[in-house]
Design an enzyme around this catalytic site. Structure first.
Site, PDB file in Angstrom:
ATOM      1  N   THR A  38       0.720  -1.130  -0.030  1.00 11.32           N
ATOM      2  CA  THR A  38      -0.061   0.209   0.149  1.00 11.32           C
ATOM      3  C   THR A  38       0.889   1.141  -0.009  1.00 11.32           C
ATOM      4  OG1 THR A  38      -0.190   0.238   2.520  1.00 11.32           O
ATOM      5  CG2 THR A  38      -1.858  -1.144   1.326  1.00 11.32           C
TER       6      THR A  38
ATOM      7  N   GLY B  11       0.405  -2.059  11.073  1.00  8.38           N
ATOM      8  CA  GLY B  11      -0.008  -1.852  12.566  1.00  8.38           C
ATOM      9  C   GLY B  11      -1.420  -2.348  12.764  1.00  8.38           C
ATOM     10  N   ASP B  12      -1.924  -1.779  13.906  1.00 10.70           N
ATOM     11  CA  ASP B  12      -3.361  -1.983  14.161  1.00 10.70           C
ATOM     12  C   ASP B  12      -4.400  -1.004  12.987  1.00 10.70           C
ATOM     13  OD1 ASP B  12      -3.217  -3.499  16.377  1.00 10.70           O
ATOM     14  OD2 ASP B  12      -2.395  -1.888  17.363  1.00 10.70           O
TER      15      ASP B  12
ATOM     16  N   ASN C 249      -7.184  -2.622  10.560  1.00  6.90           N
ATOM     17  CA  ASN C 249      -8.410  -1.956  10.775  1.00  6.90           C
ATOM     18  C   ASN C 249      -8.928  -1.922   9.463  1.00  6.90           C
ATOM     19  OD1 ASN C 249     -10.156   0.904  10.906  1.00  6.90           O
ATOM     20  ND2 ASN C 249     -10.765  -0.330  12.469  1.00  6.90           N
ATOM     21  N   GLU C 250      -8.089  -1.202   8.362  1.00  4.59           N
ATOM     22  CA  GLU C 250      -8.455  -0.903   7.158  1.00  4.59           C
ATOM     23  C   GLU C 250      -8.932  -2.006   6.401  1.00  4.59           C
ATOM     24  OE1 GLU C 250      -6.866   1.618   3.356  1.00  4.59           O
ATOM     25  OE2 GLU C 250      -5.542   1.227   4.668  1.00  4.59           O
TER      26      GLU C 250
ATOM     27  N   ASP D 229     -17.270 -14.408  21.339  1.00  2.00           N
ATOM     28  CA  ASP D 229     -18.480 -14.638  22.392  1.00  2.00           C
ATOM     29  C   ASP D 229     -19.763 -13.829  21.945  1.00  2.00           C
ATOM     30  OD1 ASP D 229     -17.403 -12.046  22.955  1.00  2.00           O
ATOM     31  OD2 ASP D 229     -17.643 -12.447  25.292  1.00  2.00           O
TER      32      ASP D 229
ATOM     33  N   GLU E 169      -7.886   4.606  14.440  1.00  2.00           N
ATOM     34  CA  GLU E 169      -8.318   5.519  13.517  1.00  2.00           C
ATOM     35  C   GLU E 169      -9.370   6.358  14.323  1.00  2.00           C
ATOM     36  OE1 GLU E 169      -7.152   5.818  10.035  1.00  2.00           O
ATOM     37  OE2 GLU E 169      -5.903   4.147  10.844  1.00  2.00           O
TER      38      GLU E 169
END
Length: 303
Positions: free
Chosen positions: A40, A66-67, A71-72, A218, A271
């Site tokens: 990217t 990374g996080d 997320n993306e 859960d 984000e």
């Protein structure tokens, strides 16, 4: 004849030069795994590569970064029809790697890549916010969100997750609680919140376990509210211990409504999202993810 692949790895551009990762990909290819790699460069690349993965009938898409990168790609997956979502693999290459750490995914690139390619496929929950945004790990609001957003990039690069704590302690003079109301089918709370954590995973902000009992399969989200009462001992307790504290309120819920008197910001897996009203809802078993079988995030799936 067009090339066919079983795995497409989408890597954040900052990680493309990782020589250990390059060798790990070659090693798995030598074992017979067909892996394509895409890097990217700008917003929208991940969605474009995910569309390519669908056209190639790729079984597993790896989020390498990374996080925020995770997320993306999770958000892109969530917008696809359920039966068209590839399996998600996670390759932690960021600063904090909170989701990977919670899930027990190895932080060494070669070991993590092997899990992402060959690990057990498990249906997991994600959380939708205001019918348009998503997260897989945690949403945090309040002082912790401001610290995560403000921590200098150089400090994060040098110290990793510890940088968030150090920067936070240097800014305690700017602590300001958010006045809000939080409602769910199980509880109703109103007051001044220093930190709010809504967890599908267990930690955020470089290792702060705001929701230490959260499970990712859960059908529930864990809610932790650190109230403004006796804020300093409460904050230090949260940073160093996981036992109960009377100034930390905990609950579990399928849906959540948060209304603030003034604009506040939630950090959704890195984000930001600002506003005065947030509606969060769990989407049970929304995607399939390759995770270690012994991951502490896995409980008995809801029937």
């Amino acid at each position: 004849m067009a090339n066919t692949y079983n795995v497409l790895a989408i890597l954040n551009g900052k990680s493309a030069g990782n020589e250990i990762l390059r060798q790990a990909i070659q090693d798995l290819r030598s074992e017979g795994h067909t892996i394509a790699v895409r890097v990217t460069w700008e917003p929208g690349d991940a969605a474009r590569y995910l569309q390519e993965a669908r056209e190639l009938s790729v079984h597993t898409v790896i989020a390498g970064g990374g996080d925020g990168t995770i997320n993306e790609i999770v958000s892109c997956l969530a917008r696809l029809p359920m039966d068209q979502r590839p399996v998600l693999g996670v390759l932690p290459l960021g600063t904090a790697n909170d989701f990977a750490t919670s899930a027990g995914i190895p932080l060494h690139p070669a070991a993590a890549l092997r899990v992402a390619v060959t690990g057990p496929v498990i249906p997991v929950d994600i959380i939708r916010v205001n019918n348009k945004r998503y997260f897989i790990n945690m949403a945090t609001g309040g002082f912790g969100t401001r610290i995560t957003t403000e921590t200098p990039a150089r400090l994060k690069a040098a110290l990793g997750g510890v940088s968030y704590l150090l920067h936070g302690l240097s800014r305690v003079d700017s602590l300001k609680a958010d006045s809000c109301e939080i409602r769910s089918e199980e509880f109703n709370w109103q007051g001044d919140a220093l930190v709010i954590g809504i967890g599908n995973g267990r930690q955020a902000g470089g290792g702060q376990r705001l929701c230490p009992g959260a499970l990712i399969n859960d059908g529930l989200m864990d809610v932790s509210i650190i109230t403004a009462a006796e804020w300093l001992p409460t904050l230090m307790h949260t940073l160093t211990r996981e036992d109960d504290n009377p100034n930390i309120l905990r609950a579990r819920s399928r849906t959540l409504e948060i209304t603030a008197h003034q604009s506040m910001t939630f950090n959704l897996d890195g984000e930001p999202l600002s506003g005065t009203h947030f509606r969060m809802e769990i989407l049970p078993q929304a995607i399939h993810c390759r995770l270690p079988a012994e991951s502490e995030l896995l409980g008995t799936a809801p029937q």
